[in-house]
Design a protein around this motif. Structure first.
Motif, short mmCIF file in Angstrom:
data_model
loop_
_atom_site.label_atom_id
_atom_site.label_comp_id
_atom_site.label_asym_id
_atom_site.label_seq_id
_atom_site.Cartn_x
_atom_site.Cartn_y
_atom_site.Cartn_z
N ASN A 272 -10.12 23.45 11.96
CA ASN A 272 -10.32 24.00 10.62
C ASN A 272 -11.67 23.52 10.14
OD1 ASN A 272 -9.83 21.45 8.74
ND2 ASN A 272 -8.11 21.44 10.16
N GLN B 74 -11.26 8.69 10.89
CA GLN B 74 -11.06 9.34 9.59
C GLN B 74 -9.89 8.69 8.86
OE1 GLN B 74 -9.86 13.52 9.55
NE2 GLN B 74 -10.80 13.77 7.52
N ARG C 148 5.36 10.35 7.73
CA ARG C 148 5.06 11.62 7.06
C ARG C 148 6.33 12.43 6.81
NH1 ARG C 148 -0.32 13.13 10.62
NH2 ARG C 148 -1.79 11.86 9.42
N ILE D 149 1.49 18.39 16.93
CA ILE D 149 0.83 18.79 15.67
C ILE D 149 1.61 19.95 15.03
CG2 ILE D 149 -1.32 19.65 14.69
CD1 ILE D 149 -1.66 16.88 16.00
N GLY E 253 -6.63 8.23 6.53
CA GLY E 253 -5.39 8.99 6.39
C GLY E 253 -4.83 9.55 7.69
N THR E 254 -5.46 9.23 8.81
CA THR E 254 -5.03 9.83 10.08
C THR E 254 -4.13 8.90 10.89
OG1 THR E 254 -6.99 8.96 11.22
CG2 THR E 254 -7.16 11.18 10.31
N THR E 255 -3.46 9.51 11.87
CA THR E 255 -2.67 8.73 12.82
C THR E 255 -3.58 7.85 13.68
OG1 THR E 255 -2.79 10.65 14.28
CG2 THR E 255 -0.78 10.41 12.99
N PHE E 256 -4.85 8.25 13.80
CA PHE E 256 -5.82 7.46 14.57
C PHE E 256 -5.99 6.09 13.90
CE2 PHE E 256 -7.82 11.91 14.87
CZ PHE E 256 -6.91 12.30 15.86
N HIS F 14 -2.02 17.87 11.51
CA HIS F 14 -1.18 16.72 11.23
C HIS F 14 -0.22 16.43 12.39
CE1 HIS F 14 -2.20 17.63 6.95
NE2 HIS F 14 -2.12 16.32 6.84
N PHE G 56 -12.76 19.87 10.34
CA PHE G 56 -12.22 19.30 11.58
C PHE G 56 -12.37 20.34 12.70
CE2 PHE G 56 -8.38 17.38 13.89
CZ PHE G 56 -8.94 16.12 14.05
N1 ARG Z 1 -4.07 14.38 14.26
C1 ARG Z 1 -4.54 13.39 13.38
C2 ARG Z 1 -3.47 13.07 12.36
O1 ARG Z 1 -2.40 13.55 12.45
C3 ARG Z 1 -5.83 13.79 12.70
C4 ARG Z 1 -5.78 15.01 11.87
C5 ARG Z 1 -7.06 15.21 11.11
N2 ARG Z 1 -7.13 16.50 10.54
C6 ARG Z 1 -8.17 16.96 9.79
N3 ARG Z 1 -8.13 18.16 9.34
N4 ARG Z 1 -9.17 16.15 9.54
O2 ARG Z 1 -3.67 12.33 11.44
#
Ligand code: ARG
Length: 253
Positions: free
Chosen positions: A45, A141, A103, A210, A143-146, A97, A41
């Motif tokens: 990271n 992606q 969560r 975050i 599992g995301t908040t998106f 996150h 990401f």
């Molecule tokens: N901020 C978003 C969430 O809380 C996306 C985080 C995605 N992080 C990652 N390392 N892919 O879900």
């Protein structure tokens, strides 16, 4: 297990798989902090020439140093990070996150380490605002908040979820989706790196705080992390690192 995942009850899944966490005393005695992240990401990271790096990686290095601890990294898929923390496979998870009530049923969050927004990214002529997403294919992606937020927008033709956020970017570049919803700073980084396609970053659709996740109610470890974070927010180390990555200080105000 699969059913719990399908219904999105992270809390229930985590509860079923709980293992006792290493408390602050144990962590300090071991002289080592075990941190988990995704590693895919950028610029938060990711891996560069086979080495884990990014704002969150360097931030954790600063925190570990403040705590007088060596650091061990474990990388895993984004959607298994919070479960791993609950199973005591790592002392913490740091992977952008957003703090959400769902969560928080499963893990405990530190003070936020940055504030950001989720943006719609598209190619020229593509969707720009929430309302434009109707009838469109949107990639995010898993599992995301998106992903959770897209479920609340009516009329989207298809929400395509990808194991990695970078896969969604690839899909956008090759026109397999009409829009990609991601983090603002991730989008800015992608725009810098992707020269073969003109990606456009549009208006944020929501904001998020975050934070670092530890096992639920591992309070003294949390206090240790929050203490170290406060120190680097105050002594200029955070501001310096943030400016290196983003040209400005991205702490929550
Ligand atoms: N901020 C978003 C969430 O809380 C996306 C985080 C995605 N992080 C990652 N390392 N892919 O879900």
């Amino acid at each position: 297990m699969k059913n719990y995942l399908r219904f999105g009850s992270l809390a229930l899944l985590v509860f079923l798989q709980m293992a006792e966490a290493r408390d602050a005393k144990t962590v300090l005695a071991s002289k080592k902090l075990i941190a988990s992240t995704e590693g895919a990401f950028p610029p938060f990271n990711y891996s560069k020439e086979g080495k884990l790096t990014g704002f969150e990686i360097e931030l954790t290095e600063l925190l570990a140093k403040k705590m007088g601890l060596a650091l061990e990294w474990k990388t895993m898929s984004f959607d298994s990070l919070l479960i791993a923390v609950s199973q005591d496979k790592a002392d913490l998870a740091i992977a952008s996150h957003g703090i959400t009530p769902e969560r928080e049923k499963a893990v405990t969050f530190s003070d936020p380490h940055f504030c950001t927004g989720a943006v719609i990214v598209s190619l020229p002529g593509g969707p720009k605002v929430r309302g434009d997403l109707a009838g469109k294919k949107v990639g995010v992606q898993i599992g995301t908040t998106f992903l959770t937020s897209l479920r609340t927008i009516p009329g989207i033709a298809e929400v395509k979820s990808f194991p990695k956020d970078t896969d969604a970017l690839m899909a956008l570049k090759s026109n397999k989706i009409d829009a990609w919803v991601t983090d603002l700073f991730v989008a800015l980084e992608a725009k810098k790196k992707v020269i073969d396609a003109k990606i456009e970053i549009n208006q944020p659709i929501f904001e998020e705080r975050i934070a670092i996740a530890v096992q639920k109610d591992n309070k003294d470890l949390l206090a240790l992390i929050n203490g170290a974070l406060k120190e680097i927010l105050k002594n200029g180390e955070y501001a310096k690192l943030s400016t290196q990555y983003f040209g400005r200080d991205i702490r929550c105000r």
